[in-house]
Design an enzyme around this catalytic site. Structure first.
Site, PDB file in Angstrom:
ATOM      1  N   ALA A 285       0.840  -1.203   0.000  1.00  0.00           N
ATOM      2  CA  ALA A 285       0.000   0.000   0.000  1.00  0.00           C
ATOM      3  C   ALA A 285       0.876   1.254   0.000  1.00  0.00           C
ATOM      4  CB  ALA A 285      -0.932  -0.002   1.204  1.00  0.00           C
ATOM      5  N   ASP A 286       1.895   1.254   0.862  1.00  0.00           N
ATOM      6  CA  ASP A 286       2.808   2.405   0.917  1.00  0.00           C
ATOM      7  C   ASP A 286       3.510   2.624  -0.413  1.00  0.00           C
ATOM      8  OD1 ASP A 286       2.644   3.395   3.637  1.00  0.00           O
ATOM      9  OD2 ASP A 286       3.545   1.519   4.259  1.00  0.00           O
TER      10      ASP A 286
END
Length: 210
Positions: A171-172
């Site tokens: 996600a990051d």
């Protein structure tokens, strides 16, 4: 030898951990000068986040992997003189990246409208957990939580095992890619119109897009 495409641009990296700093890293790889703004004393949380038992100069290898080739500046945003010095940098910058929780940077006096008043040509970019509005805006924005809420963990693994998170902070990293894309588009438009921009994405949006 041809100069890198972003040579001469100044990027202020006010972000921590992975999403925002990874976007700043990519801009640096394209030739921009990146100044990482950190808390005095402790610095970015990634300095003490270890995936292995190795370090470089007292900091984790993860920190160096995501912040290589950046300059570092210690600033206490709650001190008037430090904030004033940072605002002088904002006046000269081309890009500002931040990933504070929604509402925090506004309270510190460096929200988008504040920064735009200082530098109308600035490309102001932010990453949040779940966007800047809506019922989840105040929830903790963390990679594994975003993976779960997006459904990615349900799609991963084998039938009957239940949800399985991915082994990377996907996600990051994806949010960093999306933010970089938006920043570059905003810089292209600024080259044509002289107009700055407000670029936003979130961990959840990046995963839903995936």
């Amino acid at each position: 030898m041809t100069a890198p495409p972003l040579e001469g641009l100044l990027v202020l990296d006010l972000a921590q951990f992975l999403s925002g700093p990874s976007a700043a890293l990519r801009l640096g790889d394209l030739g921009a000068r990146v100044i990482k703004v950190e808390r005095p004393g402790t610095g970015d949380i990634c300095r003490t986040l270890y995936l292995t038992d190795t370090d470089v100069g007292g900091d984790s290898t993860l920190f160096h992997a995501i912040n290589r080739n950046k300059e570092s500046l210690a600033v206490d945003l709650k001190k008037t003189e430090d904030l004033a010095a940072l605002k002088r940098l904002v006046a000269r910058a081309d890009v500002l990246i931040q990933n504070f929780r929604p509402g925090v940077i506004e309270r510190l006096g460096l929200g988008y409208e504040d920064a735009k008043a200082i530098n109308p040509r600035l490309v102001y970019a932010g990453v949040s957990g779940y966007g800047e509005a809506g019922p989840w805006v105040g929830m903790p924005g963390q990679d594994l939580l975003a993976q779960s809420l997006s459904g990615v963990t349900w799609l991963n693994g084998h039938e009957g095992e239940g949800p399985v998170p991915l082994g990377l902070s996907i996600a990051d990293m994806l949010a960093g890619h999306a933010l970089t894309e938006g920043i570059l588009a905003a810089l292209v438009r600024r080259g044509m119109t002289g107009e700055g921009a407000h670029v936003q994405t979130s961990l959840l949006e990046a995963l839903v897009d995936l």
